[in-house]
Design an enzyme around this catalytic site. Sequence first.
Site, short mmCIF file in Angstrom:
data_model
loop_
_atom_site.label_atom_id
_atom_site.label_comp_id
_atom_site.label_asym_id
_atom_site.label_seq_id
_atom_site.Cartn_x
_atom_site.Cartn_y
_atom_site.Cartn_z
N GLY A 192 -1.63 -0.05 -2.30
CA GLY A 192 -0.77 1.01 -1.78
C GLY A 192 0.44 1.20 -2.69
O GLY A 192 0.71 0.37 -3.57
N LEU A 193 1.14 2.27 -2.46
CA LEU A 193 2.31 2.60 -3.27
C LEU A 193 3.40 1.53 -3.16
O LEU A 193 3.44 0.77 -2.19
CB LEU A 193 2.90 3.94 -2.78
CG LEU A 193 2.02 5.17 -2.97
CD1 LEU A 193 2.58 6.34 -2.16
CD2 LEU A 193 1.93 5.54 -4.45
N SER A 194 4.26 1.50 -4.15
CA SER A 194 5.44 0.66 -4.07
C SER A 194 6.26 1.07 -2.84
O SER A 194 6.44 2.26 -2.59
CB SER A 194 6.29 0.85 -5.35
OG SER A 194 7.47 0.10 -5.28
N SER B 97 -2.01 -2.01 -7.41
CA SER B 97 -3.40 -1.84 -7.89
C SER B 97 -3.85 -0.38 -7.73
O SER B 97 -4.73 -0.07 -6.94
CB SER B 97 -4.36 -2.81 -7.18
OG SER B 97 -4.17 -2.88 -5.78
N GLY C 66 4.87 -1.41 1.99
CA GLY C 66 4.89 -2.54 2.91
C GLY C 66 3.79 -3.56 2.69
O GLY C 66 3.53 -4.40 3.57
#
Lengths: 206, 206
Positions: free
Chosen positions: A36-38, A110, A41
């Site tokens: 997931g995006l920065s 990733s 969470g």
Amino acid sequence: MTTPTASNLVWHEASVDRAAREKRRGHRSAIVWFTGLSGSGKSTLANAVNAALFERGLVSYVLDGDNIRHGLCRDLGFSDAAREENIRRIGEVAKLFLDAGTIVITAFVSPFRADRERARALVTEGDFYEVHCAATLAACEARDPKGLYAKARAGAIPHFTGISSPYEEPLIPELRVETGGQALAESVETVLRMLEERGVISAIPS
Amino acid sequence: MTTPTASNLVWHEASVDRAAREKRRGHRSAIVWFTGLSGSGKSTLANAVNAALFERGLVSYVLDGDNIRHGLCRDLGFSDAAREENIRRIGEVAKLFLDAGTIVITAFVSPFRADRERARALVTEGDFYEVHCAATLAACEARDPKGLYAKARAGAIPHFTGISSPYEEPLIPELRVETGGQALAESVETVLRMLEERGVISAIPS
């Protein structure tokens, strides 16, 4: 009390394998791969799931930026090639922990599908659970806990996922967690239930 | 039987640390770093110690050529620089297993003192136990289980430790095991006794 001698020591030459470790521990080992995006969470959820598994008496471990980027992958930058090598190494280390009988939870952006698929291909079907922490870019950027989005928008961080480098969403992850719009406890429960339903861990009788 | 809900799940946000894992397991974690010539019996001894620890109910894992050279370090050759990077990565992975509460046993030639010292320096005093598998070159070459010395003498393997590349013996290892001249059971006992004396594991009452 005497010191054990070679003649009374009990041990075998046979090596201990994953099956023996899983039997001892009472749960399967698995790789739970968060993507997931920065700011979505991942690390928070990974550590909370890890704590929940620990409280159930299970054996798990988190690989995340804190223990990988400053250690094993300290020589790598953030170019596409370096990110690919970063994920390759994490996949290989996760495979070692899997073999060691651990539920290993990885928490890395990733961003590239191909890299995640390569990590999945290292192990057997049923060993790898891809979990998409699906907070939207807007939500992550609004949160921006480390101020990274602000820097990336200002051009100070090259190759920043979601801003100047793509994030390729999983097409068919084992689980999608709405980390942008629900409480952490609810996300933890969602992950645990998936692991129960897949037979990695046992459900708690209640 | 009902599915647990977020409200009755028991977990904390606090992350689980090494101390919590060690307490749960009843033994300290440690890195047991075997070093010695090819054919000196490192991997055999590592797996036998691992099996002995497993039989005592302890948590251990072996890193050796089988699971590292074909995985994490598949991109590395055998030049001095590649060997240094190989040992660096193994040291970093061993550190992760240490943090995960494991007695991790590494079985690599690791011929250079400086590389071993770097691995030691990654962790705290009392976490790293260097074990020299001290079979002589003559004994290893006479054994030559994989036919590697014969190939190296014929010039078919460059940079082969002991033949065309140096082996730097440990000056003050935590333990020296005479793997060339004693039974495997005796070597296992020697390693276990060292771990008992250092307080990593408890002695078995007898």
